[in-house]
Write a protein that holds these residues in place. Structure first.
Motif, mmCIF file in Angstrom:
data_model
loop_
_atom_site.group_PDB
_atom_site.id
_atom_site.type_symbol
_atom_site.label_atom_id
_atom_site.label_comp_id
_atom_site.label_asym_id
_atom_site.label_seq_id
_atom_site.Cartn_x
_atom_site.Cartn_y
_atom_site.Cartn_z
ATOM 1 N N SER A 122 -1.358 -9.538 1.418
ATOM 2 C CA SER A 122 -2.764 -9.215 1.717
ATOM 3 C C SER A 122 -3.326 -8.141 0.791
ATOM 4 O O SER A 122 -4.532 -7.864 0.823
ATOM 5 N N ARG A 123 -2.484 -7.545 -0.087
ATOM 6 C CA ARG A 123 -3.013 -6.631 -1.099
ATOM 7 C C ARG A 123 -3.699 -7.386 -2.231
ATOM 8 O O ARG A 123 -4.469 -6.806 -3.000
ATOM 9 N N VAL A 153 0.611 -10.435 6.157
ATOM 10 C CA VAL A 153 -0.514 -9.501 6.060
ATOM 11 C C VAL A 153 -0.147 -8.212 6.783
ATOM 12 O O VAL A 153 0.656 -8.207 7.712
ATOM 13 N N TRP A 166 -12.535 -10.956 6.002
ATOM 14 C CA TRP A 166 -11.412 -11.189 5.091
ATOM 15 C C TRP A 166 -10.592 -12.388 5.556
ATOM 16 O O TRP A 166 -10.172 -13.214 4.739
ATOM 17 N N GLU A 220 -3.940 -2.945 7.754
ATOM 18 C CA GLU A 220 -4.991 -2.226 7.037
ATOM 19 C C GLU A 220 -5.850 -3.136 6.174
ATOM 20 O O GLU A 220 -6.951 -2.760 5.767
ATOM 21 N N ASP A 221 -5.373 -4.337 5.872
ATOM 22 C CA ASP A 221 -6.111 -5.247 4.998
ATOM 23 C C ASP A 221 -6.967 -6.253 5.765
ATOM 24 O O ASP A 221 -7.731 -7.007 5.154
ATOM 25 N N ARG A 255 0.844 -1.204 0.000
ATOM 26 C CA ARG A 255 0.000 0.000 0.000
ATOM 27 C C ARG A 255 0.870 1.241 0.000
ATOM 28 O O ARG A 255 0.647 2.186 -0.768
ATOM 29 N N THR A 306 3.435 -7.183 0.219
ATOM 30 C CA THR A 306 2.282 -7.388 1.091
ATOM 31 C C THR A 306 1.283 -8.291 0.399
ATOM 32 O O THR A 306 0.439 -7.820 -0.384
#
Length: 375
Positions: A70-71, A96, A105, A99-100, A14, A68
Motif C-alpha cells: 500500500s506504499r 495493506v 484509496w 495508515e495508507d 513506512r 507494504t
C-alpha cells in the motif's frame, strides 16, 4: 498445466517493525521516490519476461506482499497487476497497512484490479501499538469492511511482551465487530537481527511463556470458531468461501511465480529459487536469481509435508509416495495417532486435537520418519 499463483515482493515500509526480519527498506519522502517505484515495476516486468516460459497458461492468484504494497502509488499497482495473464475469477490480493487506507484509496485500489486485501491490524491496544511502531487500525478497519471487496483479511499478533488474555479478548471484540471474513493469527517470534531480538538479549523484552501462549491460541480458536470463522490452517481462519486461494496454493504445493527482491519461487517441475534480497542488486542483475535448487525428491517430500500438514485437508500419504517415492514410517505415524496429534484415515493424515497448537513439533516428527518407498 497445474494451477499456479504469482507472488510479488514490494520492499518498502513506512517504518520497519521491530519484530520483522523480512527484506524491507524504509520508504522515505525523497525527491527520487517516484522514480524508485517505477524502476522496481520495470524490474518486475523484466523478471516476468525471464520466468514466464516456465509458467504457461494463466495465473489463478496474484499476491502483492512485502513489505507494504500500500506504499506504492495506485498507478504502479495497476501497472504491475496488469502484467499478469489471469483466469477470469482470479484472486488478486494486496497487503495493506492502516495508515495508507481510506475510502477513496480503496476505491482506486479496486479499480486497479485488486479484489482482496490483507490488513496488518496486529493489535488494538495503544501500548502494544506503540511498541510495534504501528498506528491504530480502527478507521482503516471500518473502511476495508465497507469497501465492497470480494474478500478481505485481518492479521492479529498474540503473545506480545507483557500481553494478557484480557487484552486479547478486547482485540477480538473489536475485530469481530467488523465481521471479518478471514483472520490470520501469529504468535510473536523473536527473529535474529531484529530490534526485538536485541531487546530480548538484554533482558528488556519477554514474550509470552508457553502456558500463556497456549492459552491465547486456544482462546483465538474458540472465539473465532464461535464467530463462524473455521480454522483451515494452523494460523488461518475463514468463513466458508473466503479461504485465501493464494495461501492454499502454498499448502498444496502448487507452482508459484515469485518476483521481486528476496522472493522465493516454485517452478512447475519442482525446482525452487530465491532472488537477490537487496533491491539494488536485484535491479542490476540480468538474472535476479541468487540460488536455484533443482527438483529433489527428498526435499520435495519434506516441503510437501511441512506445508500440507498445517492445512485442514492434511496430506495423502499414498499420493506423496507415488509422487516422490517417499513416505513416513507407519509406526511413527501410528504413535502420533495414538497420542492424539494426528488422524490417519483413508491414507490421509491430518492434524487433530493437541496436534494443532503443536503443529511444528508434530510435522518435525513426521519428517524425521520419512523413508524411501520400495519398488
Amino acid at each position: 498445466m497445474s494451477r499456479w499463483g504469482v507472488y510479488v515482493h514490494v520492499p518498502w515500509c513506512r517504518v520497519i517493525c521491530p519484530y520483522c526480519a523480512f527484506a524491507v527498506i524504509r520508504d522515505r519522502a525523497r525527491p527520487d521516490r517516484p522514480a524508485a517505484f517505477d524502476a522496481w515495476a520495470d524490474g518486475i516486468a523484466r523478471e516476468l519476461a525471464l520466468r514466464r516460459p516456465e509458467f504457461p497458461g494463466e495465473a489463478e492468484t496474484v499476491y502483492l506482499g512485502g513489505g507494504t504494497p500500500s506504499r506504492l502509488p495506485i498507478p504502479v499497482i495497476a501497472r504491475v497487476v496488469g502484467l499478469f495473464p489471469r483466469i477470469a475469477d482470479a484472486e488478486v490480493t494486496a497487503e495493506v497497512n492502516p495508515e495508507d487506507v481510506s475510502d477513496g484509496w480503496l476505491a482506486d485500489l479496486v479499480a486497479a484490479g485488486v479484489n482482496r486485501v490483507s490488513m496488518g491490524v496486529q493489535s488494538f491496544q495503544p501500548r502494544h501499538l506503540a511498541r510495534l511502531r504501528r498506528p491504530s487500525p480502527v478507521d482503516a478497519l471500518r473502511a476495508v469492511s465497507s469497501a465492497g471487496l470480494r474478500s478481505w483479511s485481518a492479521d492479529l499478533i498474540f503473545g506480545l511482551p507483557d500481553g494478557t488474555l484480557e487484552e486479547l479478548d478486547d482485540d477480538l471484540d473489536r475485530l469481530l465487530a467488523a465481521d471479518p471474513p478471514h483472520v490470520s493469527v501469529y504468535g510473536l517470534t523473536i527473529e535474529e537481527g531484529t530490534p526485538f531480538a536485541r531487546e530480548a538479549a538484554r533482558g528488556r523484552l519477554q514474550p509470552a511463556d508457553d502456558d500463556l501462549w497456549r492459552a491465547m491460541y486456544d482462546r483465538l480458536v474458540e472465539r473465532l470458531g464461535a464467530a463462524g470463522l473455521e480454522r483451515y490452517e494452523v494460523s488461518n481462519f475463514a468463513r466458508p468461501g473466503h479461504e485465501s486461494r493464494h495461501n492454499q496454493g502454498y499448502w498444496q504445493d502448487r507452482p508459484c511465480l515469485a518476483l521481486g527482491p528476496s522472493a522465493h519461487g516454485l517452478a512447475p517441475d519442482g525446482a525452487r529459487w530465491v532472488n537477490h534480497a537487496e533491491l539494488d542488486t536485484w535491479l542490476a542483475a540480468a538474472d535476479p536469481t541468487a540460488e536455484r535448487e533443482p527438483p529433489d525428491p527428498d526435499r520435495q517430500a519434506r516441503d510437501h509435508l511441512i506445508s500440507g500438514l498445517r492445512a485442514r485437508e492434511g496430506v495423502d500419504l499414498d499420493a506423496l509416495a507415488g509422487r516422490f517415492g517417499r513416505a513416513p514410517d507407519s509406526a511413527a505415524v501410528d504413535r502420533l495417532v495414538k497420542a492424539g496429534f494426528l488422524d490417519h484415515t483413508g491414507g490421509r493424515v491430518r492434524l487433530v486435537g493437541e496436534g494443532w497448537p503443536l503443529a511444528d513439533a508434530v510435522v518435525a516428527r513426521v519428517i524425521d520418519a520419512l523413508r524411501p518407498t520400495s519398488g
